[in-house]
Design a protein around this motif. Structure first.
Motif, PDB file in Angstrom:
ATOM      1  N   TRP A   1       0.588  -1.377  -0.100  1.00 57.19           N
ATOM      2  CA  TRP A   1       0.101   0.085  -0.155  1.00 57.19           C
ATOM      3  C   TRP A   1       0.902   1.199  -0.039  1.00 57.19           C
ATOM      4  CZ3 TRP A   1      -4.511  -1.848  -1.320  1.00 57.19           C
ATOM      5  CH2 TRP A   1      -4.743  -3.136  -0.967  1.00 57.19           C
ATOM      6  N   ASP A   2       2.076   1.046   0.323  1.00 64.60           N
ATOM      7  CA  ASP A   2       3.134   2.302   0.263  1.00 64.60           C
ATOM      8  C   ASP A   2       3.405   2.798  -1.092  1.00 64.60           C
ATOM      9  OD1 ASP A   2       2.942   2.243   3.080  1.00 64.60           O
ATOM     10  OD2 ASP A   2       4.937   0.966   3.144  1.00 64.60           O
ATOM     11  N   PHE A   3       3.422   1.943  -2.131  1.00 66.58           N
ATOM     12  CA  PHE A   3       3.631   2.529  -3.296  1.00 66.58           C
ATOM     13  C   PHE A   3       2.433   2.954  -4.160  1.00 66.58           C
ATOM     14  CE2 PHE A   3       4.319   1.902  -7.951  1.00 66.58           C
ATOM     15  CZ  PHE A   3       5.520   2.453  -8.083  1.00 66.58           C
ATOM     16  N   VAL A   4       2.299   4.322  -4.466  1.00 66.86           N
ATOM     17  CA  VAL A   4       1.257   4.809  -4.948  1.00 66.86           C
ATOM     18  C   VAL A   4       1.623   5.784  -6.195  1.00 66.86           C
ATOM     19  CG1 VAL A   4      -0.200   4.890  -2.889  1.00 66.86           C
ATOM     20  CG2 VAL A   4       1.349   6.824  -3.473  1.00 66.86           C
ATOM     21  N   GLU A   5       2.624   5.450  -6.955  1.00 66.43           N
ATOM     22  CA  GLU A   5       2.797   6.033  -8.042  1.00 66.43           C
ATOM     23  C   GLU A   5       1.855   5.955  -9.170  1.00 66.43           C
ATOM     24  OE1 GLU A   5       6.522   6.294 -11.151  1.00 66.43           O
ATOM     25  OE2 GLU A   5       6.850   5.534  -9.340  1.00 66.43           O
ATOM     26  N   GLU A   6       1.468   7.017  -9.999  1.00 67.08           N
ATOM     27  CA  GLU A   6       0.607   6.791 -10.884  1.00 67.08           C
ATOM     28  C   GLU A   6       1.169   6.248 -12.154  1.00 67.08           C
ATOM     29  OE1 GLU A   6      -2.192   9.945 -13.735  1.00 67.08           O
ATOM     30  OE2 GLU A   6      -0.779  10.813 -12.408  1.00 67.08           O
ATOM     31  N   PRO A   7       0.433   5.352 -12.787  1.00 73.09           N
ATOM     32  CA  PRO A   7       0.975   4.621 -13.718  1.00 73.09           C
ATOM     33  C   PRO A   7       1.190   5.474 -15.109  1.00 73.09           C
ATOM     34  CG  PRO A   7      -1.091   3.658 -12.879  1.00 73.09           C
ATOM     35  CD  PRO A   7      -0.815   4.829 -12.109  1.00 73.09           C
ATOM     36  N   MET A   8       2.174   5.340 -15.825  1.00 76.83           N
ATOM     37  CA  MET A   8       2.463   6.096 -17.026  1.00 76.83           C
ATOM     38  C   MET A   8       2.711   5.499 -18.250  1.00 76.83           C
ATOM     39  SD  MET A   8       2.449   8.996 -15.464  1.00 76.83           S
ATOM     40  CE  MET A   8       3.055  10.180 -16.805  1.00 76.83           C
ATOM     41  N   TYR A   9       3.147   4.058 -18.313  1.00 79.39           N
ATOM     42  CA  TYR A   9       3.302   2.994 -19.308  1.00 79.39           C
ATOM     43  C   TYR A   9       4.232   3.459 -20.240  1.00 79.39           C
ATOM     44  CZ  TYR A   9      -1.255   2.029 -17.061  1.00 79.39           C
ATOM     45  OH  TYR A   9      -2.141   1.835 -16.348  1.00 79.39           O
ATOM     46  N   ARG A  10       5.329   4.133 -19.914  1.00 80.27           N
ATOM     47  CA  ARG A  10       6.477   4.480 -20.820  1.00 80.27           C
ATOM     48  C   ARG A  10       6.891   3.590 -21.888  1.00 80.27           C
ATOM     49  NH1 ARG A  10       7.311   7.443 -15.946  1.00 80.27           N
ATOM     50  NH2 ARG A  10       7.196   9.599 -15.825  1.00 80.27           N
ATOM     51  N   ASP A  11       7.077   2.248 -21.180  1.00 79.50           N
ATOM     52  CA  ASP A  11       7.696   1.277 -21.865  1.00 79.50           C
ATOM     53  C   ASP A  11       6.614   0.139 -22.480  1.00 79.50           C
ATOM     54  OD1 ASP A  11      10.368   2.302 -21.391  1.00 79.50           O
ATOM     55  OD2 ASP A  11      10.027   1.343 -19.170  1.00 79.50           O
ATOM     56  N   CYS A  12       5.527   0.675 -22.450  1.00 83.03           N
ATOM     57  CA  CYS A  12       4.427  -0.454 -23.058  1.00 83.03           C
ATOM     58  C   CYS A  12       4.129  -0.493 -24.293  1.00 83.03           C
ATOM     59  CB  CYS A  12       3.029  -0.090 -22.022  1.00 83.03           C
ATOM     60  SG  CYS A  12       1.836  -1.105 -22.344  1.00 83.03           S
ATOM     61  N   GLU A  13       4.168  -1.321 -25.118  1.00 76.74           N
ATOM     62  CA  GLU A  13       4.128  -1.547 -26.521  1.00 76.74           C
ATOM     63  C   GLU A  13       3.100  -1.527 -26.821  1.00 76.74           C
ATOM     64  OE1 GLU A  13       6.747  -4.747 -27.550  1.00 76.74           O
ATOM     65  OE2 GLU A  13       8.502  -3.761 -26.910  1.00 76.74           O
ATOM     66  N   ASP A  14       2.113  -2.083 -26.128  1.00 73.02           N
ATOM     67  CA  ASP A  14       0.498  -2.249 -26.702  1.00 73.02           C
ATOM     68  C   ASP A  14      -0.383  -1.783 -25.634  1.00 73.02           C
ATOM     69  OD1 ASP A  14      -1.598  -3.134 -28.188  1.00 73.02           O
ATOM     70  OD2 ASP A  14      -1.471  -5.097 -27.845  1.00 73.02           O
ATOM     71  N   LEU A  15      -0.403  -0.494 -25.502  1.00 77.48           N
ATOM     72  CA  LEU A  15      -1.454   0.047 -24.396  1.00 77.48           C
ATOM     73  C   LEU A  15      -2.677  -0.216 -24.413  1.00 77.48           C
ATOM     74  CD1 LEU A  15      -0.908   1.782 -21.887  1.00 77.48           C
ATOM     75  CD2 LEU A  15      -1.302   3.810 -23.194  1.00 77.48           C
ATOM     76  N   GLU A  16      -3.125  -0.390 -25.578  1.00 72.29           N
ATOM     77  CA  GLU A  16      -4.864  -0.828 -25.784  1.00 72.29           C
ATOM     78  C   GLU A  16      -5.800   0.183 -25.295  1.00 72.29           C
ATOM     79  OE1 GLU A  16      -4.514  -5.526 -25.001  1.00 72.29           O
ATOM     80  OE2 GLU A  16      -5.096  -4.397 -23.197  1.00 72.29           O
ATOM     81  N   ILE A  17      -5.426   1.430 -24.910  1.00 70.40           N
ATOM     82  CA  ILE A  17      -6.414   2.452 -24.563  1.00 70.40           C
ATOM     83  C   ILE A  17      -6.133   3.810 -25.381  1.00 70.40           C
ATOM     84  CG2 ILE A  17      -6.399   1.553 -21.994  1.00 70.40           C
ATOM     85  CD1 ILE A  17      -4.719   4.059 -21.218  1.00 70.40           C
ATOM     86  N   ILE A  18      -7.116   4.572 -25.288  1.00 70.96           N
ATOM     87  CA  ILE A  18      -7.269   5.965 -25.780  1.00 70.96           C
ATOM     88  C   ILE A  18      -6.943   6.821 -24.726  1.00 70.96           C
ATOM     89  CG2 ILE A  18      -8.164   7.755 -27.072  1.00 70.96           C
ATOM     90  CD1 ILE A  18     -10.014   5.553 -28.425  1.00 70.96           C
TER      91      ILE A  18
END
Length: 266
Positions: free
Chosen positions: A244-261
């Motif tokens: 629960w201590d880690f609450v960094e917002e997801p950024m997906y910098r290295d994600c190749e297939d994000l699947e979202i707009i």
């Protein structure tokens, strides 16, 4: 459902080509069929779900995790072009039946999909439903209210963002998610990819319960890989405090297939 009875990229993470056969008699290219035609087709889809027995079997799976606190509201992402696509239309009909079953007023159900046409948006309003004003990318905080999220065939980032936005035992215990099986996500992804790109899904796997919707030959493409997920407070409290201590917002910098707009890309 009164109006019907009487008359998968952020917000939208489903891949358009996956089982999305469209009707041939859509009418005008812009917006598809008129509102009355959309409502008529929704009535037909609802009646088909009821007569097939699929709804009766599924309703039990949805009721099971709700316990003494049924959802006060509902959020739906990624429904798709239900005016033109039978799969999306059946998913909407299922949602409307679900709202009736759980006694959630349509006005307390909000939807978003950047693909909605103006006529589809008007049809949703005619059903008494609400439209979210902007692309939230799944980052919807429940603010203490028990909430059902209906996210059939949405992309992994949308679920991950939703978990991040409610990352505490108190908040997650008030969520029910109907969407892609978390266990299926775990089985299909390499663990290093899951932990790197979708860390909140990875961290909550030991704190989630899920039950699959029943399989039915008519709806294999419509509800395949769909489960009801809930987060029992006692299981969440058993997780390590470091979770629960880690609450960094997801950024997906290295994600190749994000699947979202992403917001602003609609």
């Amino acid at each position: 459902m009164a109006a019907v009875a009487g008359g998968r990229r952020a917000g939208r993470a489903r891949r358009r080509s996956r089982g999305k056969k469209e009707d041939d008699d859509d009418g005008e290219e812009e917006g598809g069929p008129g509102i009355e035609a959309v409502l008529r087709r929704l009535r037909e889809a609802r009646d088909d779900l009821l007569s097939s027995g699929f709804w009766a079997a599924s309703a039990g799976a949805v009721r099971a995790p709700l316990g003494a606190e049924p959802p006060a509201r509902c959020v739906c992402y990624g429904l798709g072009r239900f005016g033109r696509c039978p799969i999306a239309r059946y998913q909407l009909a299922f949602l409307l039946l679900l709202l009736d079953e759980l006694r959630v007023p349509p006005a307390r159900c909000a939807l978003f999909d950047p693909a909605f046409s103006e006529r589809e948006a008007a049809a949703l309003r005619a059903l008494g439903l609400c439209l979210l004003p902007e692309n939230e990318e799944g980052k919807h905080g429940i603010e203490g209210a028990a909430t059902l999220f209906y996210m059939v065939h949405c992309g992994k980032a949308l679920y991950n963002n939703l978990l991040w936005s409610n990352w505490s035992p108190a908040a997650l215990s008030k969520l029910v998610i109907i969407g892609n099986s978390f266990r299926g996500i775990e089985e299909r992804l390499l663990s290093r990819i899951l932990e790197r790109d979708y860390s909140y899904i990875a961290k909550v796997l030991k704190g989630v319960e899920e039950v699959a919707l029943p399989s039915h030959p008519r709806y294999l493409d419509t509800f395949n890989d769909t489960s009801v997920h809930w987060f029992p407070l006692d299981k969440l409290q058993e997780l390590s405090p470091e979770v629960w201590d880690f609450v960094e917002e997801p950024m997906y910098r290295d994600c190749e297939d994000l699947e979202i707009i992403r917001k602003g890309e609609e």
